[in-house]
Design a protein around this motif. Structure first.
Motif, PDB file in Angstrom:
ATOM      1  N   GLY A   6       0.749  -1.327  -0.128  1.00  0.00           N
ATOM      2  CA  GLY A   6      -0.036  -0.021   0.032  1.00  0.00           C
ATOM      3  C   GLY A   6       0.876   1.385   0.090  1.00  0.00           C
ATOM      4  N   GLY A   7       2.016   1.422   0.650  1.00  0.00           N
ATOM      5  CA  GLY A   7       2.813   2.136   0.502  1.00  0.00           C
ATOM      6  C   GLY A   7       3.201   2.968  -0.917  1.00  0.00           C
ATOM      7  N   LYS A  45      -0.153   8.388  -4.213  1.00  0.00           N
ATOM      8  CA  LYS A  45       0.324   7.940  -2.998  1.00  0.00           C
ATOM      9  C   LYS A  45       1.460   7.289  -3.103  1.00  0.00           C
ATOM     10  CE  LYS A  45      -1.868   4.070  -0.049  1.00  0.00           C
ATOM     11  NZ  LYS A  45      -2.647   2.925   0.126  1.00  0.00           N
ATOM     12  N   LEU A  46       2.098   6.677  -4.592  1.00  0.00           N
ATOM     13  CA  LEU A  46       3.541   6.319  -4.476  1.00  0.00           C
ATOM     14  C   LEU A  46       4.530   7.378  -4.190  1.00  0.00           C
ATOM     15  CD1 LEU A  46       5.646   4.180  -5.621  1.00  0.00           C
ATOM     16  CD2 LEU A  46       5.036   4.949  -7.833  1.00  0.00           C
ATOM     17  N   VAL A  47       4.001   8.666  -4.758  1.00  0.00           N
ATOM     18  CA  VAL A  47       5.100   9.638  -4.588  1.00  0.00           C
ATOM     19  C   VAL A  47       5.206  10.091  -3.325  1.00  0.00           C
ATOM     20  CG1 VAL A  47       5.506  12.022  -5.164  1.00  0.00           C
ATOM     21  CG2 VAL A  47       4.898  10.553  -7.090  1.00  0.00           C
ATOM     22  N   THR A  48       4.196  10.136  -2.401  1.00  0.00           N
ATOM     23  CA  THR A  48       4.242  10.567  -0.991  1.00  0.00           C
ATOM     24  C   THR A  48       4.369   9.417  -0.115  1.00  0.00           C
ATOM     25  OG1 THR A  48       1.717  10.254  -1.067  1.00  0.00           O
ATOM     26  CG2 THR A  48       2.607  12.326  -1.512  1.00  0.00           C
ATOM     27  N   VAL A  49       4.893   8.314  -0.615  1.00  0.00           N
ATOM     28  CA  VAL A  49       4.896   6.999  -0.125  1.00  0.00           C
ATOM     29  C   VAL A  49       4.005   6.865   1.055  1.00  0.00           C
ATOM     30  CG1 VAL A  49       6.822   5.662   1.353  1.00  0.00           C
ATOM     31  CG2 VAL A  49       7.553   7.494   0.055  1.00  0.00           C
ATOM     32  N   GLY A  50       2.721   6.111   0.438  1.00  0.00           N
ATOM     33  CA  GLY A  50       1.374   6.164   1.103  1.00  0.00           C
ATOM     34  C   GLY A  50       1.055   7.458   2.008  1.00  0.00           C
ATOM     35  N   PHE A 103       0.008   8.011   6.607  1.00  0.00           N
ATOM     36  CA  PHE A 103      -1.522   8.356   6.976  1.00  0.00           C
ATOM     37  C   PHE A 103      -2.389   7.677   5.974  1.00  0.00           C
ATOM     38  CE2 PHE A 103       0.760  11.818   9.413  1.00  0.00           C
ATOM     39  CZ  PHE A 103       0.489  11.299  10.254  1.00  0.00           C
ATOM     40  N   TRP A 104      -2.196   7.865   4.978  1.00  0.00           N
ATOM     41  CA  TRP A 104      -2.889   7.581   3.433  1.00  0.00           C
ATOM     42  C   TRP A 104      -3.007   5.951   3.606  1.00  0.00           C
ATOM     43  CZ3 TRP A 104      -2.490   9.888  -2.006  1.00  0.00           C
ATOM     44  CH2 TRP A 104      -3.778   9.566  -2.664  1.00  0.00           C
ATOM     45  N   TYR A 105      -1.735   5.425   3.735  1.00  0.00           N
ATOM     46  CA  TYR A 105      -1.617   3.853   3.705  1.00  0.00           C
ATOM     47  C   TYR A 105      -2.607   3.372   5.014  1.00  0.00           C
ATOM     48  CZ  TYR A 105       0.613  -0.360   5.448  1.00  0.00           C
ATOM     49  OH  TYR A 105       0.779  -1.829   5.658  1.00  0.00           O
ATOM     50  N   LEU A 106      -2.425   3.938   6.103  1.00  0.00           N
ATOM     51  CA  LEU A 106      -3.233   3.256   7.095  1.00  0.00           C
ATOM     52  C   LEU A 106      -4.559   3.266   7.019  1.00  0.00           C
ATOM     53  CD1 LEU A 106      -3.312   2.302  10.017  1.00  0.00           C
ATOM     54  CD2 LEU A 106      -3.032   4.404  10.902  1.00  0.00           C
TER      55      LEU A 106
END
Length: 222
Positions: free
Chosen positions: A27-28, A45-50, A54-57
């Motif tokens: 997901g990260g 999401k990829l560029v910001t590493v999830g 927070f987005w990942y979670l």
């Protein structure tokens, strides 16, 4: 109700299990959103590493509670059994990963170029009943080792073995609160033994060895 609203009421053809696995483990990198066809947000999401975590979670939680949707707005649904299994695995991962319980984390052997033969780790005292060995290893001379995770409130005990001659070492075991154990190891004294138990605040445990000579060390927890 529009045609798109009708479409949103349909279940997604995307697999709940696949979405959940991708969300947890990749997901990260946005792979879960790529799978759902959400390429724009997947790249973000990829560029910001999830989304800096927070987005990942959030995506993991949304998938677990069954409100994750594909690019067409259709909800990704799974069977009740799949959701139960996903929740159980998530709880086990969080419980085990958060404490490091039940995992023996061996230290790599450290030995200088002019070092003599290392101490066989089998010379270490075996853990007593109720104690769990969480780290062990052997080496020569000075070194600092970290990476061992102890449970908050647990008791720790240092076990050691040194050769019959040539060892003059000091070992310090610390957690975030400071030094827990400090022990002088000398070949003229006891060559194998263990410290008194001490309580730890938990987290990363650092073992610092100074002096000269071969050694084998272990940390036990209860």
């Amino acid at each position: 109700m529009t045609a798109r609203d009708d479409l949103r009421e349909l279940p997604s053809p995307k697999s709940f299990i696949v979405t959940w696995i991708l969300s947890v483990f990749l997901g990260g990198l946005g792979i879960d959103r790529m799978y759902l066809g959400k390429w724009g947000t997947a790249i973000l999401k990829l560029v910001t590493v999830g989304g800096f975590g927070f987005w990942y979670l959030l995506d993991v939680i949304f998938t677990l509670i069954g409100i994750s949707r594909d690019a067409e707005g259709r909800r990704v649904r799974g069977s009740s059994t799949a959701h139960v299994v996903a929740w159980i695995v998530a709880i086990l991962v969080l419980a085990g990963g958060g404490t490091g319980a039940g995992v023996t984390q061996p230290w790599q052997s450290r030995q200088s170029a002019d070092a003599g033969p290392p101490v066989d780790a089998s010379a270490l005292p075996a853990p007593e009943a109720g104690w769990e060995r969480i780290s062990s290893g052997s080496g020569h001379g000075a070194v600092t080792m970290s990476g061992t995770v102890a449970d908050p409130g647990a008791e720790l005990r240092l076990s050691w073995a040194v050769p019959d001659s040539g060892a003059s070492l000091t070992v310090r075991v610390s957690d975030d609160s400071g030094i827990l154990i400090e022990r002088r190891l000398d070949s003229t004294a006891i060559t194998a033994g263990e410290s008194e138990p001490v309580e730890t605040a938990g987290g990363d445990i650092v073992v610092d060895v100074s002096g000269a000579g071969a050694w084998a060390l272990a940390l036990d927890q209860r």
